[in-house]
Design a protein around this motif. Structure first.
Motif, PDB file in Angstrom:
ATOM      1  N   LEU A  32      -5.462   7.105  -2.538  1.00  0.00           N
ATOM      2  CA  LEU A  32      -5.480   8.503  -2.982  1.00  0.00           C
ATOM      3  C   LEU A  32      -6.185   9.373  -1.945  1.00  0.00           C
ATOM      4  CD1 LEU A  32      -6.442   7.940  -6.719  1.00  0.00           C
ATOM      5  CD2 LEU A  32      -4.185   7.925  -5.670  1.00  0.00           C
ATOM      6  N   ILE A  33      -5.545  10.474  -1.587  1.00  0.00           N
ATOM      7  CA  ILE A  33      -6.083  11.378  -0.580  1.00  0.00           C
ATOM      8  C   ILE A  33      -5.978  12.815  -1.093  1.00  0.00           C
ATOM      9  CG2 ILE A  33      -5.889  12.228   1.786  1.00  0.00           C
ATOM     10  CD1 ILE A  33      -4.523   9.668   2.552  1.00  0.00           C
ATOM     11  N   PRO A  34      -7.107  13.535  -1.209  1.00  0.00           N
ATOM     12  CA  PRO A  34      -7.016  14.957  -1.581  1.00  0.00           C
ATOM     13  C   PRO A  34      -6.357  15.735  -0.450  1.00  0.00           C
ATOM     14  CG  PRO A  34      -9.272  14.363  -0.990  1.00  0.00           C
ATOM     15  CD  PRO A  34      -8.495  13.091  -1.005  1.00  0.00           C
ATOM     16  N   VAL A  35      -5.523  16.705  -0.802  1.00  0.00           N
ATOM     17  CA  VAL A  35      -4.779  17.433   0.217  1.00  0.00           C
ATOM     18  C   VAL A  35      -4.781  18.927  -0.080  1.00  0.00           C
ATOM     19  CG1 VAL A  35      -2.606  17.023  -1.010  1.00  0.00           C
ATOM     20  CG2 VAL A  35      -2.541  17.639   1.402  1.00  0.00           C
ATOM     21  N   VAL A  36      -4.973  19.717   0.979  1.00  0.00           N
ATOM     22  CA  VAL A  36      -4.860  21.170   0.910  1.00  0.00           C
ATOM     23  C   VAL A  36      -3.552  21.558   1.586  1.00  0.00           C
ATOM     24  CG1 VAL A  36      -5.829  23.386   1.635  1.00  0.00           C
ATOM     25  CG2 VAL A  36      -7.349  21.516   0.944  1.00  0.00           C
ATOM     26  N   LYS A  37      -2.711  22.300   0.878  1.00  0.00           N
ATOM     27  CA  LYS A  37      -1.398  22.653   1.405  1.00  0.00           C
ATOM     28  C   LYS A  37      -1.377  24.123   1.833  1.00  0.00           C
ATOM     29  CE  LYS A  37       1.188  19.214  -1.256  1.00  0.00           C
ATOM     30  NZ  LYS A  37       1.745  18.538  -0.071  1.00  0.00           N
ATOM     31  N   ARG A  38      -0.832  24.351   3.020  1.00  0.00           N
ATOM     32  CA  ARG A  38      -0.614  25.706   3.529  1.00  0.00           C
ATOM     33  C   ARG A  38       0.873  25.868   3.819  1.00  0.00           C
ATOM     34  NH1 ARG A  38      -5.041  28.645   5.921  1.00  0.00           N
ATOM     35  NH2 ARG A  38      -3.620  29.457   7.485  1.00  0.00           N
ATOM     36  N   THR A  39       1.426  27.002   3.451  1.00  0.00           N
ATOM     37  CA  THR A  39       2.855  27.245   3.658  1.00  0.00           C
ATOM     38  C   THR A  39       3.127  28.211   4.802  1.00  0.00           C
ATOM     39  OG1 THR A  39       2.860  29.065   2.049  1.00  0.00           O
ATOM     40  CG2 THR A  39       3.352  26.847   1.219  1.00  0.00           C
ATOM     41  N   GLN A  40       2.116  28.915   5.249  1.00  0.00           N
ATOM     42  CA  GLN A  40       2.314  29.938   6.269  1.00  0.00           C
ATOM     43  C   GLN A  40       2.038  29.432   7.676  1.00  0.00           C
ATOM     44  OE1 GLN A  40      -0.071  33.307   5.157  1.00  0.00           O
ATOM     45  NE2 GLN A  40       1.073  33.696   3.272  1.00  0.00           N
ATOM     46  N   ALA A  41       2.140  28.130   7.856  1.00  0.00           N
ATOM     47  CA  ALA A  41       1.934  27.551   9.183  1.00  0.00           C
ATOM     48  C   ALA A  41       2.804  26.318   9.316  1.00  0.00           C
ATOM     49  CB  ALA A  41       0.458  27.187   9.374  1.00  0.00           C
ATOM     50  N   ASN A  42       3.199  26.020  10.536  1.00  0.00           N
ATOM     51  CA  ASN A  42       3.955  24.817  10.828  1.00  0.00           C
ATOM     52  C   ASN A  42       3.047  23.789  11.477  1.00  0.00           C
ATOM     53  OD1 ASN A  42       6.309  25.902   9.842  1.00  0.00           O
ATOM     54  ND2 ASN A  42       7.084  26.521  11.838  1.00  0.00           N
ATOM     55  N   GLU A  86       0.839  -1.192   0.000  1.00  0.00           N
ATOM     56  CA  GLU A  86       0.000   0.000   0.000  1.00  0.00           C
ATOM     57  C   GLU A  86       0.875   1.243   0.000  1.00  0.00           C
ATOM     58  OE1 GLU A  86      -3.095   0.175   2.858  1.00  0.00           O
ATOM     59  OE2 GLU A  86      -3.651  -1.936   2.654  1.00  0.00           O
ATOM     60  N   VAL A  87       0.472   2.221  -0.787  1.00  0.00           N
ATOM     61  CA  VAL A  87       1.208   3.477  -0.894  1.00  0.00           C
ATOM     62  C   VAL A  87       0.205   4.624  -0.795  1.00  0.00           C
ATOM     63  CG1 VAL A  87       2.726   4.895  -2.323  1.00  0.00           C
ATOM     64  CG2 VAL A  87       2.921   2.402  -2.404  1.00  0.00           C
ATOM     65  N   THR A  88       0.495   5.583   0.077  1.00  0.00           N
ATOM     66  CA  THR A  88      -0.351   6.773   0.194  1.00  0.00           C
ATOM     67  C   THR A  88       0.056   7.798  -0.859  1.00  0.00           C
ATOM     68  OG1 THR A  88      -0.669   6.439   2.568  1.00  0.00           O
ATOM     69  CG2 THR A  88      -1.073   8.655   1.699  1.00  0.00           C
ATOM     70  N   VAL A  89      -0.909   8.254  -1.648  1.00  0.00           N
ATOM     71  CA  VAL A  89      -0.646   9.229  -2.708  1.00  0.00           C
ATOM     72  C   VAL A  89      -1.541  10.447  -2.496  1.00  0.00           C
ATOM     73  CG1 VAL A  89      -0.756   9.688  -5.180  1.00  0.00           C
ATOM     74  CG2 VAL A  89       0.053   7.470  -4.368  1.00  0.00           C
ATOM     75  N   GLU A  90      -0.918  11.602  -2.347  1.00  0.00           N
ATOM     76  CA  GLU A  90      -1.675  12.836  -2.162  1.00  0.00           C
ATOM     77  C   GLU A  90      -2.045  13.447  -3.516  1.00  0.00           C
ATOM     78  OE1 GLU A  90       0.765  15.314   0.266  1.00  0.00           O
ATOM     79  OE2 GLU A  90       0.276  14.240   2.119  1.00  0.00           O
ATOM     80  N   VAL A  91      -3.275  13.914  -3.609  1.00  0.00           N
ATOM     81  CA  VAL A  91      -3.751  14.613  -4.806  1.00  0.00           C
ATOM     82  C   VAL A  91      -3.978  16.066  -4.410  1.00  0.00           C
ATOM     83  CG1 VAL A  91      -5.514  14.736  -6.596  1.00  0.00           C
ATOM     84  CG2 VAL A  91      -4.869  12.508  -5.641  1.00  0.00           C
ATOM     85  N   PRO A  92      -3.032  16.969  -4.725  1.00  0.00           N
ATOM     86  CA  PRO A  92      -3.151  18.372  -4.289  1.00  0.00           C
ATOM     87  C   PRO A  92      -4.327  19.068  -4.969  1.00  0.00           C
ATOM     88  CG  PRO A  92      -0.902  17.844  -5.020  1.00  0.00           C
ATOM     89  CD  PRO A  92      -1.788  16.718  -5.467  1.00  0.00           C
ATOM     90  N   LEU A  93      -4.979  19.952  -4.225  1.00  0.00           N
ATOM     91  CA  LEU A  93      -6.051  20.761  -4.784  1.00  0.00           C
ATOM     92  C   LEU A  93      -5.461  22.070  -5.304  1.00  0.00           C
ATOM     93  CD1 LEU A  93      -8.891  20.259  -2.140  1.00  0.00           C
ATOM     94  CD2 LEU A  93      -8.211  18.789  -4.049  1.00  0.00           C
ATOM     95  N   TRP A  94      -5.992  22.537  -6.433  1.00  0.00           N
ATOM     96  CA  TRP A  94      -5.479  23.747  -7.088  1.00  0.00           C
ATOM     97  C   TRP A  94      -6.065  24.971  -6.388  1.00  0.00           C
ATOM     98  CZ3 TRP A  94      -7.278  26.152 -12.291  1.00  0.00           C
ATOM     99  CH2 TRP A  94      -6.420  27.205 -12.639  1.00  0.00           C
ATOM    100  N   LEU A  95      -5.454  25.332  -5.302  1.00  0.00           N
ATOM    101  CA  LEU A  95      -5.818  26.547  -4.576  1.00  0.00           C
ATOM    102  C   LEU A  95      -4.668  26.892  -3.635  1.00  0.00           C
ATOM    103  CD1 LEU A  95      -6.515  25.428  -1.512  1.00  0.00           C
ATOM    104  CD2 LEU A  95      -8.723  24.935  -2.504  1.00  0.00           C
ATOM    105  N   ASN A  96      -4.663  28.122  -3.205  1.00  0.00           N
ATOM    106  CA  ASN A  96      -3.670  28.571  -2.233  1.00  0.00           C
ATOM    107  C   ASN A  96      -4.270  28.400  -0.843  1.00  0.00           C
ATOM    108  OD1 ASN A  96      -1.785  29.825  -0.631  1.00  0.00           O
ATOM    109  ND2 ASN A  96      -1.659  31.702  -1.833  1.00  0.00           N
ATOM    110  N   GLY A  97      -3.812  27.382  -0.146  1.00  0.00           N
ATOM    111  CA  GLY A  97      -4.371  27.087   1.166  1.00  0.00           C
ATOM    112  C   GLY A  97      -4.210  28.219   2.162  1.00  0.00           C
ATOM    113  N   ASP A  98      -3.217  29.090   1.932  1.00  0.00           N
ATOM    114  CA  ASP A  98      -3.008  30.218   2.845  1.00  0.00           C
ATOM    115  C   ASP A  98      -4.142  31.230   2.769  1.00  0.00           C
ATOM    116  OD1 ASP A  98      -0.565  29.137   3.655  1.00  0.00           O
ATOM    117  OD2 ASP A  98       0.514  30.105   2.012  1.00  0.00           O
ATOM    118  N   ASP A  99      -4.919  31.199   1.669  1.00  0.00           N
ATOM    119  CA  ASP A  99      -6.035  32.133   1.520  1.00  0.00           C
ATOM    120  C   ASP A  99      -7.286  31.673   2.261  1.00  0.00           C
ATOM    121  OD1 ASP A  99      -4.478  33.744  -0.084  1.00  0.00           O
ATOM    122  OD2 ASP A  99      -5.180  32.835  -1.959  1.00  0.00           O
ATOM    123  N   LEU A 100      -7.292  30.424   2.717  1.00  0.00           N
ATOM    124  CA  LEU A 100      -8.468  29.895   3.400  1.00  0.00           C
ATOM    125  C   LEU A 100      -8.453  30.261   4.877  1.00  0.00           C
ATOM    126  CD1 LEU A 100      -8.528  26.307   1.840  1.00  0.00           C
ATOM    127  CD2 LEU A 100      -9.881  28.298   1.144  1.00  0.00           C
TER     128      LEU A 100
END
Length: 422
Positions: A176-186, A46-60
């Motif tokens: 497959l897992i949809p993922v929202v990425k944010r860069t302005q947080a740890n 089994e392998v976990t694969v992230e499917v990024p969503l096309w949005l800027n998570g920092d705007d949410l």
């Protein structure tokens, strides 16, 4: 790895078509971490694969959830702390988020700050439909061949979408897992996780920069530690010693001797990964990892302690117990692991101990009583305590005077604690 890449190419073909149908779902071509983890693991496919969503998570806008939630699936139940859960809202004045306010992924809300929330359950349902449509298209265009993949498990209701892909050698399950990425947080870590003992300086801060959010419930997202954990493993692969060799060997023993019911029930590779991360921190000296035998026992003493206390803390989130799963028989697992630790030559196809090595007598050594101590006093979850356990298994060869002194003091303390309990 050639077989893995073949399966990966089939998956990418499907995901590219998903992106062509709905550009809101991106294709992440940087699969080096997934390939690295797959190469480490011999027992699971089994392998976990992230499917990024096309949005800027920092705007949410983030709004924390409430209460403790459980996630169930395939006979397991995992409980996550409240701090992990949140809603992801779209600001009323948010620009560039119009594609995420349609009914197929969005739910309106009466709020002064946001117009509504991106609903992970709706995102999963949409992605599932897109994958099915993409598979049909790829088959009609002969982009994939009969038998290349199966979507039969997509019907399951869970927080990930399993896709079975043939590698030409064996079937690999890509989750497959949809993922929202944010860069302005740890990633939120407990303060104790910043000691960085055993890892190169700055490792934890590097791997936890930015945050990935994945579905937790129909309405809630949660922090994901998937990538930080694999990145730490990758860092260990650059360090001298037998850390990854020990993980591979115990994974093989686990697959062949410790698991039950068609090799599906019992310890997972994720459990063993977490044990290795703890071992790397608790045994920080390069001297700890010079010999294969000693390296393996460093993982074993932590695993035995976790099984005895029924608590395997997540390395990055120690408040999360990875053994909170309904189908784990921890008592039976403990005896199996203890049997291997006592006489490893009975389980291995090769021996790393001298043929004349005496079998260890667990009861005489009082290990079972010692292993219970961290459940009653968390201060025992430390190098000195596990050094005591290593000495009981006769694999402690460290010459550091400070560690020897700390081990001696802890042994006296532990003997008193065990005596008081008896």
């Amino acid at each position: 790895m050639e077989h893995f890449q073949r399966a990966e190419n089939i998956l990418l073909t499907v995901l590219e078509e998903v992106n062509a149908i709905d550009p809101r779902f991106l294709v992440d071509y940087s699969r080096n971490l997934e390939a690295f983890e797959f190469a480490l693991c011999s027992s699971e496919d089994e392998v976990t694969v992230e499917v990024p969503l096309w949005l800027n998570g920092d705007d949410l806008l983030m709004k924390e959830g409430s209460g403790h939630w459980s996630q169930s699936g395939r006979g397991t139940s995992r409980h996550y702390p409240v701090s992990d859960f949140c809603y992801l809202g779209v600001p009323k004045e948010g620009a560039g988020l119009e594609n995420w306010t349609s009914k197929d992924v969005f739910s309106t809300a009466d709020s002064a700050e946001c117009s509504g929330y991106i609903v992970p359950g709706k995102v999963l349902r949409l992605l599932r439909e897109l994958i099915v449509a993409a598979i049909v298209h790829c088959k009609h265009q002969f982009l994939i061949q009969p038998g290349d993949l199966s979507a039969e498990r997509l019907k399951e209701e869970s927080m990930q979408l399993p896709l079975l892909v043939s590698s030409g050698w064996k079937i690999i399950q890509f989750n497959l897992i949809p993922v929202v990425k944010r860069t302005q947080a740890n990633l939120k870590l407990s303060s104790s996780r910043w000691r960085e003992r055993g890892f190169p300086e700055g490792s934890l801060s590097r791997v936890t920069q930015g945050v990935d959010f994945i579905p937790a419930t129909y309405h809630h997202w949660r922090y994901s530690t998937n990538r930080p954990v694999v990145r730490l493993l990758h860092i260990m692969g650059t360090m001298e010693g037998h850390r990854l060799d020990s993980l591979r060997l115990l994974d093989q023993v686990n697959s062949e001797d410790w698991r039950e019911e068609g090799k599906k029930r019992g310890l997972s590779f994720k459990h063993l990964e977490m044990v290795l991360l703890w071992a790397t921190e608790l045994f920080p000296s390069p001297e700890d990892w010079e010999e294969l035998e000693g390296s393996i026992y460093r993982l074993l003493v932590i695993l035995l302690c976790s099984l005895a206390t029924k608590n395997l803390p997540h390395f990055l989130r120690p408040e999360e117990n990875l053994f909170q799963e309904e189908d784990l028989d921890l008592t039976t697992l403990y005896h199996k692991v203890e049997g291997f630790a006592s006489t490893p030559q009975r389980f291995l196809k090769f021996h790393f101990t001298p043929m004349g090595h005496n079998n260890l007598q667990q009861k005489d050594m009082g290990i079972q009583a010692l292993l219970q101590l961290p459940a009653k006093n968390s201060s025992y979850w430390d190098t000195a305590f596990f050094d005591v356990l290593l000495s009981k298994f006769q694999v402690y060869r460290i010459q550091d005077k400070q560690r020897l002194s700390a081990m001696s003091n802890t042994l006296l303390k532990a003997k008193k604690a065990v005596h008081d309990q008896s």
